[in-house]
Motif scaffolding. Sequence first.
Motif, PDB file in Angstrom:
ATOM      1  N   GLY A 186      -2.537   1.902  13.462  1.00 49.24           N
ATOM      2  CA  GLY A 186      -1.943   2.424  12.237  1.00 49.24           C
ATOM      3  C   GLY A 186      -1.551   1.315  11.272  1.00 49.24           C
ATOM      4  N   ILE A 187      -0.954   0.264  11.805  1.00 52.01           N
ATOM      5  CA  ILE A 187      -0.571  -0.883  10.964  1.00 52.01           C
ATOM      6  C   ILE A 187      -1.810  -1.548  10.396  1.00 52.01           C
ATOM      7  CG2 ILE A 187       0.487  -3.182  10.999  1.00 52.01           C
ATOM      8  CD1 ILE A 187       2.493  -2.030  13.065  1.00 52.01           C
ATOM      9  N   LEU A 188      -2.822  -1.740  11.227  1.00 54.23           N
ATOM     10  CA  LEU A 188      -4.075  -2.354  10.764  1.00 54.23           C
ATOM     11  C   LEU A 188      -4.730  -1.502   9.698  1.00 54.23           C
ATOM     12  CD1 LEU A 188      -6.064  -4.713  11.192  1.00 54.23           C
ATOM     13  CD2 LEU A 188      -7.184  -3.306  12.914  1.00 54.23           C
ATOM     14  N   TRP A 189      -4.741  -0.190   9.902  1.00 56.93           N
ATOM     15  CA  TRP A 189      -5.320   0.716   8.935  1.00 56.93           C
ATOM     16  C   TRP A 189      -4.591   0.608   7.581  1.00 56.93           C
ATOM     17  CZ3 TRP A 189      -3.174   5.419   6.943  1.00 56.93           C
ATOM     18  CH2 TRP A 189      -4.049   6.158   6.164  1.00 56.93           C
ATOM     19  N   LEU A 190      -3.264   0.519   7.642  1.00 58.52           N
ATOM     20  CA  LEU A 190      -2.489   0.371   6.407  1.00 58.52           C
ATOM     21  C   LEU A 190      -2.812  -0.931   5.701  1.00 58.52           C
ATOM     22  CD1 LEU A 190       1.033   1.663   7.422  1.00 58.52           C
ATOM     23  CD2 LEU A 190      -0.465   2.624   5.683  1.00 58.52           C
ATOM     24  N   GLN A 191      -2.972  -1.987   6.462  1.00 67.91           N
ATOM     25  CA  GLN A 191      -3.227  -3.295   5.860  1.00 67.91           C
ATOM     26  C   GLN A 191      -4.633  -3.409   5.301  1.00 67.91           C
ATOM     27  OE1 GLN A 191      -2.102  -6.099   8.917  1.00 67.91           O
ATOM     28  NE2 GLN A 191       0.049  -6.016   8.307  1.00 67.91           N
TER      29      GLN A 191
ATOM     30  N   ARG B 286       0.840  -1.194   0.000  1.00 76.36           N
ATOM     31  CA  ARG B 286       0.000   0.000   0.000  1.00 76.36           C
ATOM     32  C   ARG B 286       0.883   1.255   0.000  1.00 76.36           C
ATOM     33  NH1 ARG B 286      -3.026  -2.016   2.050  1.00 76.36           N
ATOM     34  NH2 ARG B 286      -5.043  -2.164   1.285  1.00 76.36           N
ATOM     35  N   GLY B 287       1.998   1.215   0.727  1.00 74.64           N
ATOM     36  CA  GLY B 287       2.924   2.343   0.760  1.00 74.64           C
ATOM     37  C   GLY B 287       3.491   2.661  -0.612  1.00 74.64           C
ATOM     38  N   VAL B 288       3.848   1.620  -1.363  1.00 75.19           N
ATOM     39  CA  VAL B 288       4.354   1.826  -2.731  1.00 75.19           C
ATOM     40  C   VAL B 288       3.265   2.443  -3.605  1.00 75.19           C
ATOM     41  CG1 VAL B 288       5.168   0.673  -4.827  1.00 75.19           C
ATOM     42  CG2 VAL B 288       6.099   0.009  -2.607  1.00 75.19           C
ATOM     43  N   GLU B 289       2.064   1.910  -3.480  1.00 78.64           N
ATOM     44  CA  GLU B 289       0.937   2.433  -4.262  1.00 78.64           C
ATOM     45  C   GLU B 289       0.693   3.912  -3.923  1.00 78.64           C
ATOM     46  OE1 GLU B 289      -3.821   1.764  -3.933  1.00 78.64           O
ATOM     47  OE2 GLU B 289      -2.581  -0.047  -4.006  1.00 78.64           O
ATOM     48  N   TRP B 290       0.661   4.238  -2.637  1.00 75.48           N
ATOM     49  CA  TRP B 290       0.430   5.627  -2.218  1.00 75.48           C
ATOM     50  C   TRP B 290       1.603   6.518  -2.605  1.00 75.48           C
ATOM     51  CZ3 TRP B 290      -1.598   4.733   3.430  1.00 75.48           C
ATOM     52  CH2 TRP B 290      -2.877   4.200   3.385  1.00 75.48           C
ATOM     53  N   ALA B 291       2.827   6.001  -2.504  1.00 72.84           N
ATOM     54  CA  ALA B 291       4.006   6.792  -2.874  1.00 72.84           C
ATOM     55  C   ALA B 291       3.944   7.163  -4.354  1.00 72.84           C
ATOM     56  CB  ALA B 291       5.284   6.026  -2.563  1.00 72.84           C
ATOM     57  N   ARG B 292       3.531   6.227  -5.181  1.00 73.64           N
ATOM     58  CA  ARG B 292       3.416   6.515  -6.619  1.00 73.64           C
ATOM     59  C   ARG B 292       2.322   7.538  -6.890  1.00 73.64           C
ATOM     60  NH1 ARG B 292       4.303   0.376  -8.033  1.00 73.64           N
ATOM     61  NH2 ARG B 292       6.542   0.457  -8.389  1.00 73.64           N
ATOM     62  N   GLU B 293       1.232   7.435  -6.118  1.00 73.06           N
ATOM     63  CA  GLU B 293       0.091   8.308  -6.354  1.00 73.06           C
ATOM     64  C   GLU B 293       0.263   9.703  -5.759  1.00 73.06           C
ATOM     65  OE1 GLU B 293      -4.759   8.192  -5.742  1.00 73.06           O
ATOM     66  OE2 GLU B 293      -3.577   6.361  -5.571  1.00 73.06           O
TER      67      GLU B 293
ATOM     68  N   SER C 164       3.287  11.066  11.357  1.00 74.77           N
ATOM     69  CA  SER C 164       2.359  10.148  12.025  1.00 74.77           C
ATOM     70  C   SER C 164       3.082   9.034  12.791  1.00 74.77           C
ATOM     71  CB  SER C 164       1.426   9.536  10.979  1.00 74.77           C
ATOM     72  OG  SER C 164       2.137   8.595  10.215  1.00 74.77           O
ATOM     73  N   PRO C 165       2.330   8.291  13.611  1.00 76.81           N
ATOM     74  CA  PRO C 165       2.943   7.185  14.351  1.00 76.81           C
ATOM     75  C   PRO C 165       3.050   5.885  13.547  1.00 76.81           C
ATOM     76  CG  PRO C 165       0.677   7.458  15.054  1.00 76.81           C
ATOM     77  CD  PRO C 165       0.969   8.564  14.063  1.00 76.81           C
ATOM     78  N   ILE C 166       2.644   5.887  12.287  1.00 80.96           N
ATOM     79  CA  ILE C 166       2.762   4.659  11.492  1.00 80.96           C
ATOM     80  C   ILE C 166       4.237   4.405  11.178  1.00 80.96           C
ATOM     81  CG2 ILE C 166       0.437   4.783  10.537  1.00 80.96           C
ATOM     82  CD1 ILE C 166       1.552   6.005   8.039  1.00 80.96           C
ATOM     83  N   PRO C 167       4.618   3.169  10.924  1.00 79.04           N
ATOM     84  CA  PRO C 167       6.050   2.850  10.703  1.00 79.04           C
ATOM     85  C   PRO C 167       6.630   3.602   9.495  1.00 79.04           C
ATOM     86  CG  PRO C 167       4.788   0.849  11.079  1.00 79.04           C
ATOM     87  CD  PRO C 167       3.794   1.964  10.908  1.00 79.04           C
ATOM     88  N   TYR C 168       7.426   4.609   9.792  1.00 78.68           N
ATOM     89  CA  TYR C 168       8.013   5.460   8.755  1.00 78.68           C
ATOM     90  C   TYR C 168       8.919   4.669   7.824  1.00 78.68           C
ATOM     91  CZ  TYR C 168      10.430   9.483   6.758  1.00 78.68           C
ATOM     92  OH  TYR C 168      10.957  10.399   5.898  1.00 78.68           O
TER      93      TYR C 168
END
Length: 193
Positions: A186-191, A98-105, A117-121
């Motif tokens: 945060g991790i759950l939200w990302l997943q 999801r991070g790669v997808e969001w980074a591209r977008e 944020s507190p999500i794993p940077y």
Amino acid sequence: MRLFSGLYAWTVHWAGHPRAPWALGGLSAAESSFFPIPPDALLMPMSLARPERALRFAAIATLASVLGGLLGYALGALALSLVAPWIEAAGYAPAYARGVEWAREWGFWVMLVAGFSPIPYKVFTIAAGAAGIPLIPFVAASLIGRGARFFLVAGVIAWGGARLEPWLRRHVEWLGWLSVAALAAGILWLQLG
């Protein structure tokens, strides 16, 4: 279960050590690319122990975090095959995808939010390298996001100073578990997101 009280007492005691700024820098760099413990765990007690140096500590955490983020970026851009098994084993694979997808977008903006944020940077630094976010916007977003976070934390702790310490000592268990819950959310939200 009282897990955070002893850790808090040990960290506050150690925060006054002359080499504590080096430890803060090392922790900040490592957390941005591979290590699970956020630098706030050391930045807060250091700012409490030496409030007159809190902004200096925030600057150290910010610069070291951006340097560590560049290592994460390089891992994503140049050595993804080496870190992919670690991403999978750590349970970060869905968040990483999801991070790669969001980074591209969203590029700059996702790095800015991830830095604050507190999500794993670290997930986003590696994803940014894999997604090919241009380096200048990556560094700028990291400086702004990480700087805002660390200067806010250090400033609030320094401002509260001696008045804040008894309150922190009383509520450290609750705050520790709340931080764990926020990280898990945060991790759950990302997943799931």
